[in-house]
Design a protein around this motif. Structure first.
Motif, mmCIF file in Angstrom:
data_model
loop_
_atom_site.group_PDB
_atom_site.id
_atom_site.type_symbol
_atom_site.label_atom_id
_atom_site.label_comp_id
_atom_site.label_asym_id
_atom_site.label_seq_id
_atom_site.Cartn_x
_atom_site.Cartn_y
_atom_site.Cartn_z
ATOM 1 N N VAL A 162 26.873 37.501 57.075
ATOM 2 C CA VAL A 162 26.906 36.109 56.619
ATOM 3 C C VAL A 162 26.256 35.274 57.709
ATOM 4 O O VAL A 162 26.800 35.149 58.809
ATOM 5 C CB VAL A 162 28.339 35.621 56.354
ATOM 6 C CG1 VAL A 162 28.322 34.161 55.919
ATOM 7 C CG2 VAL A 162 29.018 36.492 55.300
ATOM 8 N N SER A 163 25.086 34.742 57.416
ATOM 9 C CA SER A 163 24.331 33.994 58.419
ATOM 10 C C SER A 163 24.328 32.508 58.103
ATOM 11 O O SER A 163 24.201 32.103 56.948
ATOM 12 C CB SER A 163 22.876 34.488 58.480
ATOM 13 O OG SER A 163 22.826 35.829 58.902
ATOM 14 N N ARG A 170 29.282 39.271 61.222
ATOM 15 C CA ARG A 170 28.979 40.616 60.726
ATOM 16 C C ARG A 170 30.277 41.398 60.533
ATOM 17 O O ARG A 170 31.176 41.359 61.371
ATOM 18 C CB ARG A 170 28.077 41.344 61.727
ATOM 19 C CG ARG A 170 27.485 42.637 61.212
ATOM 20 C CD ARG A 170 26.591 43.264 62.269
ATOM 21 N NE ARG A 170 25.512 42.380 62.662
ATOM 22 C CZ ARG A 170 24.360 42.273 62.022
ATOM 23 N NH1 ARG A 170 24.151 43.015 60.953
ATOM 24 N NH2 ARG A 170 23.424 41.455 62.429
ATOM 25 N N SER A 171 30.375 42.093 59.421
ATOM 26 C CA SER A 171 31.531 42.960 59.170
ATOM 27 C C SER A 171 31.034 44.303 58.647
ATOM 28 O O SER A 171 29.900 44.440 58.184
ATOM 29 C CB SER A 171 32.505 42.325 58.176
ATOM 30 O OG SER A 171 31.879 42.149 56.917
ATOM 31 N N ASN A 198 32.293 40.092 68.099
ATOM 32 C CA ASN A 198 31.428 39.087 68.697
ATOM 33 C C ASN A 198 30.623 38.343 67.627
ATOM 34 O O ASN A 198 29.972 38.957 66.798
ATOM 35 C CB ASN A 198 30.458 39.748 69.688
ATOM 36 C CG ASN A 198 30.352 38.954 70.974
ATOM 37 O OD1 ASN A 198 31.279 38.303 71.379
ATOM 38 N ND2 ASN A 198 29.195 39.043 71.595
ATOM 39 N N ILE A 199 30.662 37.023 67.660
ATOM 40 C CA ILE A 199 29.811 36.222 66.781
ATOM 41 C C ILE A 199 28.407 36.199 67.383
ATOM 42 O O ILE A 199 28.228 36.017 68.572
ATOM 43 C CB ILE A 199 30.366 34.789 66.660
ATOM 44 C CG1 ILE A 199 31.767 34.821 66.045
ATOM 45 C CG2 ILE A 199 29.431 33.923 65.824
ATOM 46 C CD1 ILE A 199 32.438 33.480 65.989
#
Length: 203
Positions: A162-163, A170-171, A198-199
């Motif tokens: 999801v950006s 990220r998953s 981490n984002i």
């Protein structure tokens, strides 16, 4: 005066022995069935427990992917915290984080999990290549599952991204399936989704 006392006839004794034998056979049958059922329940319980343990190890470690800063991002052009491969019997995920508080990335910080289909086992690797496409040609790998007891039938890693304008989340969805080597009718599957710790921020 003497009185004659009647005893059991031969026919009555034979019938008694026959009924006793039938009753004994029924009791033994119930006991054997109970023991067999209990043994199978224990095996199925161990199957579930072993698969859950493997899943816990994978999701706990993958959750740390990317932790430690930009140096610990892996994948093409360093833009991914994880990199996965799902192609036929090639199922693998690679990632890195600052294991042992490392200041810079080294081989010991590059890790992964993979399915080795011809051995029916899950393996953990260190010193792996940053790209999942090289998962089966590089690294030091060790088995996590007992192939003498469990046959791993499926291990799939599905990335989800999801950006936004300021960050990328990220998953990874993990699906793990296995069955008893001694009895393939005993099967179990586990699904879970792991949020990468981490984002990722744009350069």
């Amino acid at each position: 005066m003497l009185t004659r006392q009647k005893g059991f006839s031969l026919v009555e004794l034979m019938l008694t022995l026959l009924l006793g034998s039938v009753l004994l056979a029924m009791v033994i049958g119930l006991y054997v069935t109970g023991v067999s059922s209990g043994s199978k329940s224990l095996k199925y319980s161990r199957l579930r427990t072993d698969l859950q343990s493997i899943m816990t190890i994978m999701k706990t470690d993958i959750r740390r992917a990317g932790y430690g800063g930009r140096d610990f991002l892996v994948g093409s052009s360093g833009t991914k915290a994880v990199d996965s491969l799902n192609s036929g019997t090639s199922n693998c995920i690679v990632y890195s984080y600052n294991h042992n508080s490392a200041a810079a990335i080294t081989n010991t910080n590059r890790m992964g999990f993979r399915l080795v289909a011809d051995k029916n086992e899950v393996q953990f690797g260190s010193g792996v290549d940053p790209l999942a496409t090289n998962c089966y040609s590089k690294g030091h790998w060790a088995a996590l599952s007992d192939k003498g007891f469990i046959k791993i039938t499926e291990l799939v890693f599905t990335e989800s991204i999801v950006s936004g304008a300021t960050a990328t989340l990220r998953s990874v969805e993990i699906k793990l399936s296995g069955e008893l080597v001694s009895d393939s009718s005993y099967k179990h599957s586990i699904n879970t989704r792991v949020q990468v710790r981490n984002i990722e921020f744009p350069h």
